[in-house]
Design a protein around this motif. Structure first.
Motif, short mmCIF file in Angstrom:
data_model
loop_
_atom_site.label_atom_id
_atom_site.label_comp_id
_atom_site.label_asym_id
_atom_site.label_seq_id
_atom_site.Cartn_x
_atom_site.Cartn_y
_atom_site.Cartn_z
N LEU A 6 0.84 -1.19 0.00
CA LEU A 6 0.00 0.00 0.00
C LEU A 6 0.88 1.24 0.00
N LEU A 7 0.67 2.10 -0.97
CA LEU A 7 1.46 3.33 -1.15
C LEU A 7 2.96 3.05 -1.28
N GLY A 8 3.29 1.82 -1.65
CA GLY A 8 4.69 1.44 -1.81
C GLY A 8 5.44 1.25 -0.50
N LEU A 9 4.73 1.38 0.62
CA LEU A 9 5.39 1.33 1.93
C LEU A 9 4.81 0.33 2.91
N PHE A 10 3.49 0.20 2.92
CA PHE A 10 2.82 -0.52 4.01
C PHE A 10 2.39 -1.92 3.59
N GLY A 11 2.91 -2.92 4.27
CA GLY A 11 2.52 -4.30 4.04
C GLY A 11 3.37 -4.97 2.98
N PRO A 12 3.18 -6.28 2.81
CA PRO A 12 3.96 -7.03 1.83
C PRO A 12 3.30 -7.01 0.45
N SER A 13 4.02 -7.47 -0.54
CA SER A 13 3.42 -7.70 -1.86
C SER A 13 2.49 -8.90 -1.72
N LYS A 14 1.43 -8.90 -2.52
CA LYS A 14 0.43 -9.97 -2.39
C LYS A 14 -0.24 -10.22 -3.73
N ILE A 15 -0.96 -11.33 -3.80
CA ILE A 15 -1.71 -11.70 -4.99
C ILE A 15 -3.10 -12.13 -4.55
N ASN A 16 -4.12 -11.56 -5.17
CA ASN A 16 -5.49 -11.97 -4.89
C ASN A 16 -5.74 -13.27 -5.65
N VAL A 17 -6.04 -14.34 -4.94
CA VAL A 17 -6.16 -15.67 -5.55
C VAL A 17 -7.36 -15.74 -6.50
#
Length: 186
Positions: free
Chosen positions: A164-175
């Protein structure tokens, strides 16, 4: 005693007004500026409607697997298992998930399995997995669909959502979105 009761009643009334009215209106207002106005993202595929923000169950080998759910993906009963990491029953469930994953993904070692593919999330409804969890399934899906593994891997890469915003949380994929894109892949 009167000195304590009156301030307590006033504090209760102020808190009631704030959390029942003002806070609710503020949160509702914030939700209105989000992309889906706080209602969740609805995706239509194959004549059915799905919520992209709620985990879906995919059991066929031709699809990417979601994170396991302690509530069998029932949005009405969201919750985790409440069992600790040393609980024998919990460890047996996780081991069964590991064994099942290894049977369906030949050539993968136990140490290569990302933790989110064998442990349920706190809500039991997590719609996302890590890019690593998707990439470890590429060979199985490519084989089941008679596609080059590189093509399936490219699809995974194109579906990665950054933090989120390039800063918050990891990269993810919506299954769900990944599996719908997979069905559309030629």
């Amino acid at each position: 005693m009167k000195q304590h009761i009156l301030p307590a009643v006033r504090l209760t009334l102020v808190t009631l007004v704030f959390f029942s009215g003002i806070y609710t209106i503020i949160i509702f207002g914030i939700a209105q500026i989000t992309p889906f106005k706080g209602r969740g993202e609805v995706i239509e595929a194959g004549g059915q409607k799905y919520y992209a923000n709620i985990g879906q169950k995919f059991t066929e080998d031709k699809y990417f697997s979601s994170r396991p759910s302690a509530v069998d993906y029932n949005a009405a009963g969201s919750g985790g298992s409440n069992k600790g990491p040393s609980n024998a029953e919990y460890l047996a469930v996780v081991q069964a998930r590991i064994d099942t994953f290894l049977v369906h993904n030949a050539g993968i070692k136990k140490t290569q399995i990302p933790v989110e593919l064998v442990t349920a999330s706190g809500s039991g409804l997590d719609p996302d997995i890590s890019p690593k969890a998707a990439l470890v399934q590429v060979e199985r899906i490519a084989k089941m669909r008679n596609l080059p593994a590189g093509k399936v891997g490219d699809l995974v890469e194109s579906n990665i959502q950054g933090p989120l915003l390039g800063l918050f949380g990891p990269s993810k994929i919506n299954v769900l979105k990944l599996n719908i894109a997979l069905d559309q892949l030629k």
